[in-house]
Enzyme design. Sequence first.
Site, short mmCIF file in Angstrom:
data_model
loop_
_atom_site.label_atom_id
_atom_site.label_comp_id
_atom_site.label_asym_id
_atom_site.label_seq_id
_atom_site.Cartn_x
_atom_site.Cartn_y
_atom_site.Cartn_z
N LYS A 68 29.55 59.52 -8.70
CA LYS A 68 30.18 60.40 -9.69
C LYS A 68 29.15 60.85 -10.71
O LYS A 68 28.71 60.08 -11.56
CB LYS A 68 31.33 59.71 -10.42
CG LYS A 68 32.22 60.75 -11.10
CD LYS A 68 32.99 60.25 -12.31
CE LYS A 68 32.20 60.30 -13.58
NZ LYS A 68 31.73 61.64 -14.01
N GLY A 111 24.78 54.72 -18.32
CA GLY A 111 25.40 55.54 -19.36
C GLY A 111 25.45 54.78 -20.66
O GLY A 111 24.63 53.90 -20.92
N SER A 112 26.45 55.10 -21.46
CA SER A 112 26.51 54.52 -22.80
C SER A 112 27.01 53.07 -22.75
O SER A 112 27.73 52.67 -21.85
CB SER A 112 27.46 55.35 -23.66
OG SER A 112 28.75 55.37 -23.07
N GLU A 130 21.22 53.94 -31.53
CA GLU A 130 20.60 54.85 -30.58
C GLU A 130 20.98 56.28 -30.97
O GLU A 130 22.17 56.59 -31.10
CB GLU A 130 21.09 54.56 -29.16
CG GLU A 130 20.46 55.49 -28.13
CD GLU A 130 20.93 55.20 -26.71
OE1 GLU A 130 22.14 55.12 -26.49
OE2 GLU A 130 20.06 55.05 -25.83
N GLU A 135 23.28 49.97 -16.69
CA GLU A 135 22.07 50.38 -17.42
C GLU A 135 22.54 51.18 -18.61
O GLU A 135 23.08 52.26 -18.45
CB GLU A 135 21.17 51.26 -16.53
CG GLU A 135 20.72 50.62 -15.24
CD GLU A 135 19.75 49.48 -15.45
OE1 GLU A 135 19.24 49.31 -16.57
OE2 GLU A 135 19.51 48.76 -14.48
N GLU A 156 29.15 51.80 -24.69
CA GLU A 156 30.60 51.83 -24.88
C GLU A 156 31.35 51.92 -23.54
O GLU A 156 32.25 51.13 -23.26
CB GLU A 156 30.92 53.05 -25.76
CG GLU A 156 32.36 53.35 -25.98
CD GLU A 156 32.54 54.80 -26.45
OE1 GLU A 156 31.54 55.50 -26.71
OE2 GLU A 156 33.70 55.23 -26.54
N ILE A 157 30.96 52.86 -22.68
CA ILE A 157 31.64 53.00 -21.39
C ILE A 157 31.26 51.83 -20.47
O ILE A 157 32.10 51.35 -19.70
CB ILE A 157 31.31 54.36 -20.72
CG1 ILE A 157 31.68 55.53 -21.64
CG2 ILE A 157 32.02 54.49 -19.38
CD1 ILE A 157 33.15 55.71 -21.91
N GLY A 158 30.05 51.35 -20.58
CA GLY A 158 29.61 50.20 -19.78
C GLY A 158 30.50 48.98 -20.05
O GLY A 158 30.90 48.26 -19.13
N CYS A 198 17.08 56.89 -22.41
CA CYS A 198 17.46 55.54 -22.82
C CYS A 198 16.24 54.70 -23.17
O CYS A 198 16.36 53.72 -23.88
CB CYS A 198 18.27 54.87 -21.73
SG CYS A 198 17.45 54.94 -20.14
#
Length: 478
Positions: free
Chosen positions: A176, A229-230, A382, A251, A232-234, A285
Site C-alpha cells: 500500500k 511512516g510516522s 521531528e 520504521e 503515531e500510525i506505527g 527520517c
Amino acid sequence: MSLSLPTQLFVDGKYCDSASGKRTPLVNPATEEVFVEVAAAEVVDVERAIDSAQAAWEGGWRDLAPGKRTEILFRVARVLRENLEAIAQMERLHIGKPIADARDEAGLGARVFEYYAGAVGRVCGETIPVARGGFDFTLRQSMGVVAAIVPWNFPFPIACWKAAPALAAGNCVILKPASLSPLTALKLGELAHQAGLPPGVLQILPGSGAKIGDALVAHPLIRKVSFTGSTEIGRRIMEMSSRDLKRVSLELGGKSPNIVFADADWQRAAESSPMSVFANTGQDCCARSRVFVERSVFEPFVEKFVAATEKLVVGDPAKEETQLGPMVSAAQRDVVEGFLADARGRGSRFGTGGGRPLSRGYYLSPTVLLNVGIGDRCWKEEIFGPVVAITAFDDEAAMIREVNASPYGLSGSLWTNDLSRALRVARAVQSGVLSVNSHSSVHVEAPFGGFKQSGLGRDLGMAAMEGYTELKNVYVAA
Ligand code: NAD
Ligand code: MN
C-alpha cells in the site's frame, strides 16, 4: 519521452478499477496542478487482493525451487533497470523529487532486487545437538501474505526494500503506497509481473491509509505488517496487530544528531552537513536535524554551514542541477511553517532561510536555526522539513546525554579523527544506524532501523529477510 502513467489498482496480475470506482487526484507539488487521477482501493478491494495473494502463496510461490525464485527476481531487477527513467520521472511528478535523486533511487530499487535475488536460499536453518541419539534441525519458513505500508518520501526504494526480501523468503505481498505517491509502486507491480512474477504474488493497492489501513492490518490472513511512516500510525498498527499477534516491523520517525568534534575535519563536515538534513527537502527520517558542534569551532562551523546552505540549488525538480525541490504538499509545508512560527516566537535566531523562495509550488527555503532552547518544539520534535538546529557543546558526556534524551534513535553522524573517541561515542549513542566522518544511513547489504520510538525490526541486509520468516524447530527421534 512520452510517459504513460498507471491509473488503476494492480490486483491478481492486472490493472483494474476499484470496486467503488473512486479516484484520487494527484497534484504535482512543483506546479500545484492536478496531473492525473488514480483509483483508490476500498475495503472490498483489500479483501479480494488478500484472497488472491493467499491463493498464489498456497498455489506454488511458497514451494518454488530457490533457483527459480532467484531467476524471477533477477528478471524483475533487469526489467526495472530497463525502466529506470520512467520510474524516476513518475517519482518526480508525484512528490517533486529532484530528477537526479529520483534516478539514483530508481537504481537503488533495482539493486535491492538483485541483492535479494542472490539471497534466496541464504536464509537457512541449523542442525543443533540436543538429546542423545536424536536429530534436531531448524527451518526458516515463509509466513504467507505480508502487508507492506510505505510513505511518500522515498516511495520507490522503500517499496522495493520491503517487497524484495519478503518475496525472496517465499511470501506474497500486498503493497500500500501513500495516497500522495502511488505511481512508482504501481509501476513496480506491473513490471514485476512483466518479468514473470506470478499473478497475486505482488499486488498494489493505492488508497487512503485511514480508509483501508485498518482492513489491511486487521485481516486474519495477513501474517506480518511491514510499515514505514510516522510513529503515531506505527503505534496504532502495533496495537491493532496485538489482537492476533501479527508480526510487525516498524520504521518510524527520527531526530538524528550530527556530532562534530573540534579535532575533526570540521570544514568538510560543515560543507557536507547541509545536504544531510536538507536533501529531499528535509523529508527524510534520517535527516541530521540537530547539529552538536564543539564550542571551539562553533562560530566558524556555523558560518561555513550557512554559506553552503545558501549555495544549494532550490527549484524545478525536472532540472538536472536542482538539489532541493518543493515539499510534497501544501499541508506538509503548513506543518513545517508552524514549527518556524514557534521558533520565531521563542526568539530563535535564523542563520538563513525561513521563507518561501518561489511563488508557485510548495517550496520552503532551507532554514538554519540558532539558539533554539532545549525544551522548544524545534529541538525535540521531528519537523520533516528543511529545518536544522545547530548548538554548541563543551562536554562530551553531557552532549551524549542530550542526544540520548530523545525518544527517537534512528540515525546519526559523528565527526572526529580520534579513533578511541569515535568508538566510544559510536557505542554510547542510542541509535540503530550511525556513521563516522560521513552522512550515510542506508546500505542495501546492512541492517537499517531504529532504537526506541524510531522503530522495531530491520529493513535491508539479511536481517530484513530473516524478519519475513518463521523459525521452526524439528526434532527427530533416532
Ligand atoms: P504516515 O504514517 O502518515 O503514512 C505512512 C503510510 O501509512 C501511508 O501509506 C499511509 O497511507 C498509511 N496509513 C495512514 N493511516 C493508516 C492507518 N490507520 N493504518 C494503516 N496505514 C495507514 O507517514 P507519512 O506522513 O507518509 O510519512 C512521514 C513519516 O514517516 C515521518 O514521521 C518519517 O519519519 C517517517 N518515515 C520513517 C522512515 C524510516 O525508515 N524510519 C522512512 C521514511 C519515513
Ligand atoms: Mn501522514
